[in-house]
Design a protein around this motif. Structure first.
Motif, PDB file in Angstrom:
ATOM      1  N   LYS A  36       0.824  -1.292   0.091  1.00 19.34           N
ATOM      2  CA  LYS A  36       0.065   0.146  -0.053  1.00 19.34           C
ATOM      3  C   LYS A  36       1.023   1.308  -0.164  1.00 19.34           C
ATOM      4  O   LYS A  36       1.873   1.030   0.459  1.00 19.34           O
ATOM      5  CB  LYS A  36      -0.930   0.049   1.272  1.00 19.34           C
ATOM      6  CG  LYS A  36      -1.903  -1.277   1.501  1.00 19.34           C
ATOM      7  CD  LYS A  36      -2.694  -1.029   2.761  1.00 19.34           C
ATOM      8  CE  LYS A  36      -1.736  -1.205   3.972  1.00 19.34           C
ATOM      9  NZ  LYS A  36      -1.648  -2.450   4.516  1.00 19.34           N
ATOM     10  N   LYS A  67      -1.318  -1.616  -4.840  1.00 20.54           N
ATOM     11  CA  LYS A  67      -2.591  -1.738  -5.256  1.00 20.54           C
ATOM     12  C   LYS A  67      -3.418  -0.415  -4.689  1.00 20.54           C
ATOM     13  O   LYS A  67      -4.502  -0.232  -5.401  1.00 20.54           O
ATOM     14  CB  LYS A  67      -2.940  -3.159  -4.493  1.00 20.54           C
ATOM     15  CG  LYS A  67      -2.506  -4.243  -5.283  1.00 20.54           C
ATOM     16  CD  LYS A  67      -3.382  -5.395  -5.089  1.00 20.54           C
ATOM     17  CE  LYS A  67      -3.062  -6.744  -6.035  1.00 20.54           C
ATOM     18  NZ  LYS A  67      -1.733  -7.399  -5.714  1.00 20.54           N
ATOM     19  N   LYS A  68      -2.989  -0.115  -3.314  1.00 25.41           N
ATOM     20  CA  LYS A  68      -3.876   0.939  -2.743  1.00 25.41           C
ATOM     21  C   LYS A  68      -3.151   2.255  -2.384  1.00 25.41           C
ATOM     22  O   LYS A  68      -1.679   1.874  -2.169  1.00 25.41           O
ATOM     23  CB  LYS A  68      -4.466   0.469  -1.610  1.00 25.41           C
ATOM     24  CG  LYS A  68      -5.606  -0.893  -1.739  1.00 25.41           C
ATOM     25  CD  LYS A  68      -6.325  -0.942  -0.577  1.00 25.41           C
ATOM     26  CE  LYS A  68      -7.672  -2.003  -1.186  1.00 25.41           C
ATOM     27  NZ  LYS A  68      -8.223  -2.419   0.485  1.00 25.41           N
ATOM     28  N   TRP A 102      -7.877   6.668  -4.955  1.00 22.67           N
ATOM     29  CA  TRP A 102      -7.599   6.732  -3.765  1.00 22.67           C
ATOM     30  C   TRP A 102      -8.224   5.818  -2.880  1.00 22.67           C
ATOM     31  O   TRP A 102      -9.663   5.665  -2.801  1.00 22.67           O
ATOM     32  CB  TRP A 102      -7.618   8.269  -3.136  1.00 22.67           C
ATOM     33  CG  TRP A 102      -7.202   9.044  -4.462  1.00 22.67           C
ATOM     34  CD1 TRP A 102      -8.018   9.922  -5.017  1.00 22.67           C
ATOM     35  CD2 TRP A 102      -5.766   9.326  -4.812  1.00 22.67           C
ATOM     36  NE1 TRP A 102      -7.170  10.565  -6.158  1.00 22.67           N
ATOM     37  CE2 TRP A 102      -5.905  10.359  -5.803  1.00 22.67           C
ATOM     38  CE3 TRP A 102      -4.788   9.111  -4.146  1.00 22.67           C
ATOM     39  CZ2 TRP A 102      -4.781  10.849  -6.517  1.00 22.67           C
ATOM     40  CZ3 TRP A 102      -3.446   9.324  -4.958  1.00 22.67           C
ATOM     41  CH2 TRP A 102      -3.389  10.240  -5.862  1.00 22.67           C
ATOM     42  N   CYS A 103      -7.632   5.112  -2.036  1.00 18.27           N
ATOM     43  CA  CYS A 103      -8.398   4.301  -0.896  1.00 18.27           C
ATOM     44  C   CYS A 103      -8.869   5.255   0.339  1.00 18.27           C
ATOM     45  O   CYS A 103      -9.844   4.870   0.959  1.00 18.27           O
ATOM     46  CB  CYS A 103      -7.501   3.093  -0.392  1.00 18.27           C
ATOM     47  SG  CYS A 103      -5.835   3.601   0.190  1.00 18.27           S
ATOM     48  N   ALA A 161     -13.566   8.524  -2.284  1.00 17.25           N
ATOM     49  CA  ALA A 161     -12.629   8.092  -1.299  1.00 17.25           C
ATOM     50  C   ALA A 161     -13.181   8.540  -0.096  1.00 17.25           C
ATOM     51  O   ALA A 161     -13.729   9.817   0.261  1.00 17.25           O
ATOM     52  CB  ALA A 161     -11.250   8.580  -1.740  1.00 17.25           C
ATOM     53  N   CYS A 187      -7.688   1.806   4.369  1.00 17.62           N
ATOM     54  CA  CYS A 187      -6.913   1.110   3.228  1.00 17.62           C
ATOM     55  C   CYS A 187      -6.594  -0.390   3.459  1.00 17.62           C
ATOM     56  O   CYS A 187      -5.388  -0.699   2.997  1.00 17.62           O
ATOM     57  CB  CYS A 187      -5.701   2.049   2.760  1.00 17.62           C
ATOM     58  SG  CYS A 187      -6.097   3.641   2.175  1.00 17.62           S
TER      59      CYS A 187
END
Length: 249
Positions: free
Chosen positions: A34, A106-107, A131-132, A183, A248
């Motif tokens: 992340k 990934k995030k 965006w997470c 988000a 996240c």
């Protein structure tokens, strides 16, 4: 000594953004899946290798953190420093978003304070799917009210940096596009902020509530542009890190 061993020193790197070489500091232990883009304020400022508790706690919680010196940052000559004139929230925002490629995870979350908070708000309204989570600290979101209520010397600076073309001011004011936000968002503000008045944060809260969208926020009593009371400063770091970590996963 145990806690000191946890601190991560940044690696200095460069990446390409639309043919422009962007310098950045990357904090990583090497195994994170992340990431967080940490956007410096200013915009006349640069990422500096100093002890930043927010960054260190994010790394400790499994995030790579990148701090990009987007166009308009200081430290790379006068020409680079003026690349964002009359284009705030344009090319500099794309430089920030292009840092995602460096993170290669990934995030990705985004956070920043002051002008960094503004770019974080531009990021969640312009690139909503990236965006997470996002945390904007003492941001402004509306060029019209920002220029109306800020101190005179700051207004003069904004005339040079963004000008008064109403079409551009509207396009670069995230407040008009909050309906796009996907988000989870946290905004932290100071009640007596002369630079980015708390009223800017309240505009976002009001709009999102109208849209029945969730928003978390905190306005610290008696604080200005940044949080000087130790308990508020600690709380703001804790709020930022926990919010990003929780959203996240």
């Amino acid at each position: 000594n145990g806690i000191k061993d946890d601190f991560v020193n940044p690696v200095s790197l460069t990446y390409d953004s639309e043919g422009i070489k962007i310098h950045a500091l990357l904090y990583s232990k090497g195994s994170e899946d992340k990431g967080v883009i940490y956007v410096h304020g200013g915009p006349d400022f640069q990422c500096v290798d100093y002890f930043n508790p927010t960054v260190q706690f994010l790394v400790k919680n499994g995030f790579k953190v990148i701090c990009p010196d987007y166009r308009g940052s200081t430290g790379y000559g006068r020409k680079f420093n003026h690349l964002n004139d009359r284009d705030l929230g344009g090319g500099d925002l794309r430089d920030v978003v292009n840092a995602i490629n460096v993170l290669n995870v990934k995030k990705v979350a985004i956070t920043g304070g002051s002008y960094g908070g503004y770019l974080a708000m531009m990021a969640v309204t312009t690139y909503p799917d990236r965006w997470c989570s996002a945390v904007a600290v003492v941001p402004f979101v509306n060029w019209f009210t920002e220029k109306q209520f800020e101190r005179e010397v700051l207004r003069q600076y904004d005339e040079i940096k963004i000008g008064d073309d109403e079409k551009l001011l509207k396009e670069r004011s995230p407040i008009f596009y909050v309906d796009r936000i996907k988000a989870p968002l946290l905004i932290l503000a100071g009640q007596n902020d002369p630079r980015c008045p708390a009223e800017e944060t309240l505009q976002v809260v009001e709009e999102l509530k109208k849209l029945k969208k969730e928003v978390s926020y905190r306005i610290y009593e008696g604080e200005g542009h940044g949080f000087l009371k130790v308990e508020n400063y600690i709380d703001s770091i804790k709020q930022t890190v926990e919010f990003i970590v929780n959203h996240c996963k």
